[in-house]
Design a protein around this motif. Structure first.
Motif, mmCIF file in Angstrom:
data_model
loop_
_atom_site.group_PDB
_atom_site.id
_atom_site.type_symbol
_atom_site.label_atom_id
_atom_site.label_comp_id
_atom_site.label_asym_id
_atom_site.label_seq_id
_atom_site.Cartn_x
_atom_site.Cartn_y
_atom_site.Cartn_z
ATOM 1 N N LEU A 177 0.758 -1.143 -0.147
ATOM 2 C CA LEU A 177 0.091 0.151 -0.025
ATOM 3 C C LEU A 177 0.886 1.262 -0.062
ATOM 4 O O LEU A 177 0.239 2.256 0.015
ATOM 5 C CB LEU A 177 -0.849 -0.146 1.236
ATOM 6 C CG LEU A 177 -2.111 -1.171 1.171
ATOM 7 C CD1 LEU A 177 -2.849 -1.075 2.476
ATOM 8 C CD2 LEU A 177 -2.779 -1.097 -0.042
ATOM 9 N N MET A 178 2.161 0.946 0.215
ATOM 10 C CA MET A 178 2.969 2.183 0.002
ATOM 11 C C MET A 178 3.533 2.595 -1.453
ATOM 12 O O MET A 178 3.808 3.847 -1.870
ATOM 13 C CB MET A 178 4.234 2.025 0.761
ATOM 14 C CG MET A 178 4.218 1.591 2.005
ATOM 15 S SD MET A 178 5.638 1.274 2.998
ATOM 16 C CE MET A 178 5.233 0.904 4.557
ATOM 17 N N LYS A 230 2.312 3.276 -5.331
ATOM 18 C CA LYS A 230 1.081 3.981 -6.026
ATOM 19 C C LYS A 230 0.269 2.995 -6.688
ATOM 20 O O LYS A 230 -0.898 2.625 -6.702
ATOM 21 C CB LYS A 230 1.424 5.246 -6.649
ATOM 22 C CG LYS A 230 0.115 5.836 -7.338
ATOM 23 C CD LYS A 230 0.639 7.207 -8.308
ATOM 24 C CE LYS A 230 -0.647 7.506 -9.026
ATOM 25 N NZ LYS A 230 -0.278 8.684 -9.822
ATOM 26 N N ASP A 231 1.009 2.274 -7.907
ATOM 27 C CA ASP A 231 0.385 1.356 -8.644
ATOM 28 C C ASP A 231 -0.027 0.071 -7.906
ATOM 29 O O ASP A 231 -1.232 -0.352 -8.032
ATOM 30 C CB ASP A 231 1.420 0.696 -9.601
ATOM 31 C CG ASP A 231 1.871 1.803 -10.544
ATOM 32 O OD1 ASP A 231 1.227 2.815 -10.769
ATOM 33 O OD2 ASP A 231 2.929 1.767 -11.394
ATOM 34 N N SER A 232 0.511 -0.478 -6.832
ATOM 35 C CA SER A 232 -0.100 -1.474 -6.148
ATOM 36 C C SER A 232 -1.279 -1.280 -5.206
ATOM 37 O O SER A 232 -1.978 -1.945 -5.184
ATOM 38 C CB SER A 232 1.051 -2.120 -5.265
ATOM 39 O OG SER A 232 2.175 -2.521 -5.876
ATOM 40 N N ARG A 233 -1.027 0.047 -4.944
ATOM 41 C CA ARG A 233 -2.073 0.690 -3.998
ATOM 42 C C ARG A 233 -3.490 0.522 -4.741
ATOM 43 O O ARG A 233 -4.541 0.373 -4.409
ATOM 44 C CB ARG A 233 -1.852 1.900 -3.383
ATOM 45 C CG ARG A 233 -2.944 2.483 -2.280
ATOM 46 C CD ARG A 233 -2.482 3.658 -1.346
ATOM 47 N NE ARG A 233 -2.048 4.662 -2.396
ATOM 48 C CZ ARG A 233 -0.798 5.238 -2.412
ATOM 49 N NH1 ARG A 233 0.171 4.808 -1.798
ATOM 50 N NH2 ARG A 233 -0.514 6.206 -3.477
ATOM 51 N N GLN A 234 -3.389 1.114 -6.139
ATOM 52 C CA GLN A 234 -4.277 1.359 -6.896
ATOM 53 C C GLN A 234 -4.986 0.009 -7.336
ATOM 54 O O GLN A 234 -6.385 -0.317 -7.474
ATOM 55 C CB GLN A 234 -3.820 2.266 -8.082
ATOM 56 C CG GLN A 234 -4.811 2.006 -9.349
ATOM 57 C CD GLN A 234 -6.201 3.130 -9.124
ATOM 58 O OE1 GLN A 234 -6.047 3.957 -8.338
ATOM 59 N NE2 GLN A 234 -7.199 3.071 -9.770
ATOM 60 N N HIS A 235 -4.169 -0.976 -7.654
ATOM 61 C CA HIS A 235 -4.342 -2.383 -7.783
ATOM 62 C C HIS A 235 -5.286 -2.918 -6.611
ATOM 63 O O HIS A 235 -6.564 -3.562 -6.912
ATOM 64 C CB HIS A 235 -3.318 -3.045 -8.095
ATOM 65 C CG HIS A 235 -3.759 -4.714 -8.376
ATOM 66 N ND1 HIS A 235 -4.301 -5.321 -9.333
ATOM 67 C CD2 HIS A 235 -3.316 -6.063 -7.474
ATOM 68 C CE1 HIS A 235 -4.661 -6.592 -9.201
ATOM 69 N NE2 HIS A 235 -3.937 -6.876 -8.032
#
Length: 510
Positions: A216-217, A219-224
């Motif tokens: 979650l730190m 950006k792309d992973s958090r968006q996913h």
């Protein structure tokens, strides 16, 4: 973990509904869901206001517009923080005539958080009950995600304890076991085609948060995580609302929780889309061929919903995708051509990994049917070598209708540390530890609680039988019996003693 006072507050809300004449537990949780949603809209708007004020800029997203609604009511009066202070009859008027139409308008506009509110209706007929529930909900401290999620889970637990609506809930500890077996990763795209209250998706999200906190730190992973990772389908609009709220309160901002009759609609768009499926679909019996998706009938020609769901899982998974799903025992040993075909596919066309037999009382008091967890990977080219079987005999709770905990709370679930004596009451941690060390399972005898079976042995049955009892061996203790002649001699000696005793008694009486 919920504290005693918070549990008590939730119980008071529940009791207020019942004493106010709202007795259907599903209606109670639905109305609570609406109110929590309304409260969340106000919270989101407040965050946007604070951000704009701090940065001295215009608000990026204004949930409640400026000015008045179509009926002339100021939009600001529709906010939770404002109407919660109104007199009960005024609050009822605002919520019924203005807030709910506003919710339905959000749904019609297709906003992510309003999709499931298109047919929202206020279920209160008593203004004082509404005011009381609003005040009680407002008093519960739900500032952090964990507490919000736990409060909602506790409320959902009340559905399960209040009657037949509990069919929508797979026991939380069984969900936790299945999620831990599959160990979701930040890259996964997870689907439950019969989502109900989204228990599997919620638990998968909690697992990823706990085991991959850095996700979650980025950006792309958090968006996913918030918008692309979780997908749940159901054809019950009430369940969709409850499931969507469950995901939201557990911190997933925009999950794909949508209306779909999974067995009736074609799956062209979703074919091969998901990397992980977790599900306990309803097994209602048979469907007409006319109402069944044609692409599923190409996989297996049957009217049986339990077989169609397995076909659906294979259809939705991408190559290399994994699944842990619950099926009734009939899928494992049924003798029809369709039963054999689906088992042959799992064993010969894909990689079947595990069959975990569940005790028949796991879903009581709603169903006593025997089920099993089936774990497999979609390959399309085979790959089954050894299939791991585990005979779960205890899950930490009594297997009667009461489902009473057999151990302390910290000894329940699949992550507890147990003694050998405690293991007899809760097999879940043992299942997980053995699964994580499968290389050692090949050496276990088939008399053990778990063992492996070679794929060729399963194929050799001719029916690809996957029932644990087909392969489990029973260890019989050798018992030595006396020879019949010795037993007869002992009986004659006893008869002589009885005769002598009777003769003495006769002499004394005579």
């Amino acid at each position: 973990m919920l504290t005693g006072p918070i549990r008590s507050q939730v119980d008071q809300i529940w009791n207020a509904f019942w004493s106010g004449g709202v007795s259907n537990p599903l209606s109670v949780i639905e109305q609570i869901t609406y109110l929590l949603f309304i409260k969340r809209l106000d919270d989101l708007h407040t965050v946007e206001e604070s951000k704009a004020e701090m940065l001295d800029v215009e608000m990026e997203r204004r949930i409640f517009p400026a000015g008045n609604d179509p009926k002339g009511e100021p939009y600001k009066n529709l906010r939770w923080s404002r109407f919660k202070n109104f007199e009960s009859r005024e609050m009822m008027r605002i919520v019924d005539e203005h807030v709910f139409p506003f919710l339905r308008e959000l749904g019609e506009e297709g906003s992510s958080y309003g999709t499931h509110m298109k047919d929202a209706r206020l279920g209160f007929s008593n203004p004082s009950l509404l005011a009381k529930v609003v005040q009680q909900l407002d008093d519960i401290p739900m500032d952090d995600r964990d507490t919000k999620g736990d409060v909602y889970e506790y409320m959902l637990g009340k559905i399960a304890s209040a009657g037949q609506n509990g069919q929508f809930r797979t026991p939380r500890h069984i969900i936790q076991l299945m999620v831990n077996l599959m160990a979701p990763t930040p890259k996964d795209v997870i689907c439950d085609p019969a989502a109900g209250t989204c228990g599997f998706l919620v638990e998968a999200g909690e697992y990823v948060r706990s085991n991959h906190p850095k996700m979650l730190m980025d950006k792309d992973s958090r968006q996913h995580f918030h918008s692309g990772m979780f997908h749940g389908f159901d054809f019950d609009s009430t369940m969709l609302r409850i499931g969507a709220m469950n995901m939201t309160l557990h911190g997933v901002e925009n999950p794909d929780v949508s209306y779909r009759d999974s067995l009736a609609e074609e799956h062209g768009e979703d074919e091969g889309r998901y990397s992980l499926i977790l599900a306990n679909p309803p097994f209602a019996g048979s469907l007409d061929y006319d109402t069944t998706a044609k692409d599923l009938l190409k996989v297996v020609k049957t009217k049986k919903t339990e077989l169609l769901f397995v076909a659906l899982f294979l259809r939705l998974l991408r190559t290399g995708g994994r699944a842990a799903v619950i099926v009734p025992d009939g899928v494992l040993f049924g003798s029809s051509k369709a039963h054999k075909d689906i088992r042959r596919m799992l064993v010969e066309d894909h990689k079947l990994e595990a069959i975990i037999k569940l005790p028949s009382g796991v879903f009581r008091p709603y169903a006593g049917v025997s089920c099993a967890i089936v774990v497999f990977t979609k390959t399309g080219v085979g790959g089954t070598e050894d299939v791991w079987f585990y005979d779960m005999t205890a899950d930490g709770y009594s297997l009667d209708d009461k489902r009473t905990p057999l151990l302390d709370a910290d000894k329940l679930g699949s992550l507890a540390r147990l003694s050998e004596e405690e293991h007899a009451k809760n097999n879940l941690p043992d299942i997980l530890s053995r699964w994580e060390a499968l290389e050692g399972e090949a050496n276990r005898p088939r008399t053990s609680q778990s063992f492996t079976v070679r794929a060729r042995d399963i194929t050799a049955t001719g029916s690809w039988d996957l029932s644990l009892n087909r392969y489990k061996e029973i260890e019989h203790e050798e018992v030595e019996h006396q020879a019949p002649s010795e037993i007869i001699a002992e009986i004659r000696e006893i008869e002589k003693e009885i005769t002598v005793g009777l003769d003495k008694l006769e002499g004394m009486l005579g």
